[in-house]
Write a protein that holds these residues in place. Sequence first.
Motif, mmCIF file in Angstrom:
data_model
loop_
_atom_site.group_PDB
_atom_site.id
_atom_site.type_symbol
_atom_site.label_atom_id
_atom_site.label_comp_id
_atom_site.label_asym_id
_atom_site.label_seq_id
_atom_site.Cartn_x
_atom_site.Cartn_y
_atom_site.Cartn_z
ATOM 1 N N ASP A 24 0.849 -1.182 0.000
ATOM 2 C CA ASP A 24 0.000 0.000 0.000
ATOM 3 C C ASP A 24 0.889 1.238 0.000
ATOM 4 N N THR A 25 0.430 2.340 -0.604
ATOM 5 C CA THR A 25 1.214 3.568 -0.605
ATOM 6 C C THR A 25 0.402 4.702 0.005
ATOM 7 N N TYR A 26 1.105 5.641 0.613
ATOM 8 C CA TYR A 26 0.491 6.810 1.239
ATOM 9 C C TYR A 26 1.273 8.045 0.829
ATOM 10 N N GLU A 27 0.553 9.145 0.608
ATOM 11 C CA GLU A 27 1.195 10.422 0.328
ATOM 12 C C GLU A 27 1.131 11.239 1.608
ATOM 13 N N CYS A 28 2.284 11.734 2.047
ATOM 14 C CA CYS A 28 2.289 12.512 3.283
ATOM 15 C C CYS A 28 3.190 13.728 3.134
ATOM 16 N N LEU A 87 0.419 12.992 8.493
ATOM 17 C CA LEU A 87 -0.619 12.059 8.062
ATOM 18 C C LEU A 87 -1.837 12.239 8.961
ATOM 19 N N GLU A 91 -5.048 7.321 9.403
ATOM 20 C CA GLU A 91 -4.031 6.675 8.567
ATOM 21 C C GLU A 91 -2.886 6.150 9.431
ATOM 22 N N ILE A 95 -1.771 2.278 9.661
ATOM 23 C CA ILE A 95 -0.393 1.894 9.346
ATOM 24 C C ILE A 95 0.248 1.201 10.545
ATOM 25 N N GLU A 121 6.163 9.951 -0.778
ATOM 26 C CA GLU A 121 5.352 8.754 -1.027
ATOM 27 C C GLU A 121 5.928 7.649 -0.155
#
Length: 159
Positions: A24-28, A87, A91, A95, A121
């Motif tokens: 999974d990817t997250y933008e922070c 974040l 989220e 995580i 990312e």
Amino acid sequence: MAKETGQKLVAQNKKARHEYTILDTYECGMVLTGTEVKSLREGRANLVDGYAYIQGGEAWIDNVFIPEYTQGTWTNHAARRKRKLLLHKMEIRKIESKVKETGHTLVPLSLYFKDGRAKLELALAVGKKLYDKRQTLRERQDRRESDRAMAAARRRQRG
């Protein structure tokens, strides 16, 4: 001064996609000092040794190399320091629960500017075994060979 739009890539961690399976990817966002932002705008950073972790309900990234700003004075930053990630609380909780599972880790994939703001990312990943890496390389090679064969067939068909 015109507002900056679009996306400008500063640094990318290509090694991460080879070493890990990305789940999974997250933008922070990142909490940065002024000289860090100026150094990033010059396109200088390195994510290879970086890692992220959750501590005290906050996300942190450590060991990401952002070199000192060349025109900086005594206000310059340390090149490898802990930086807070921005974040949403939900989220972070999501995580954190996944990272507690065995084998899961947080890896930075890329650092970029999006509409003038520095973004990171972040990927939730699992380390690959040696045979997984070989299989990935084999699949890529097979795909490349099939693409070449298809292109050659199309050229023969036209000519």
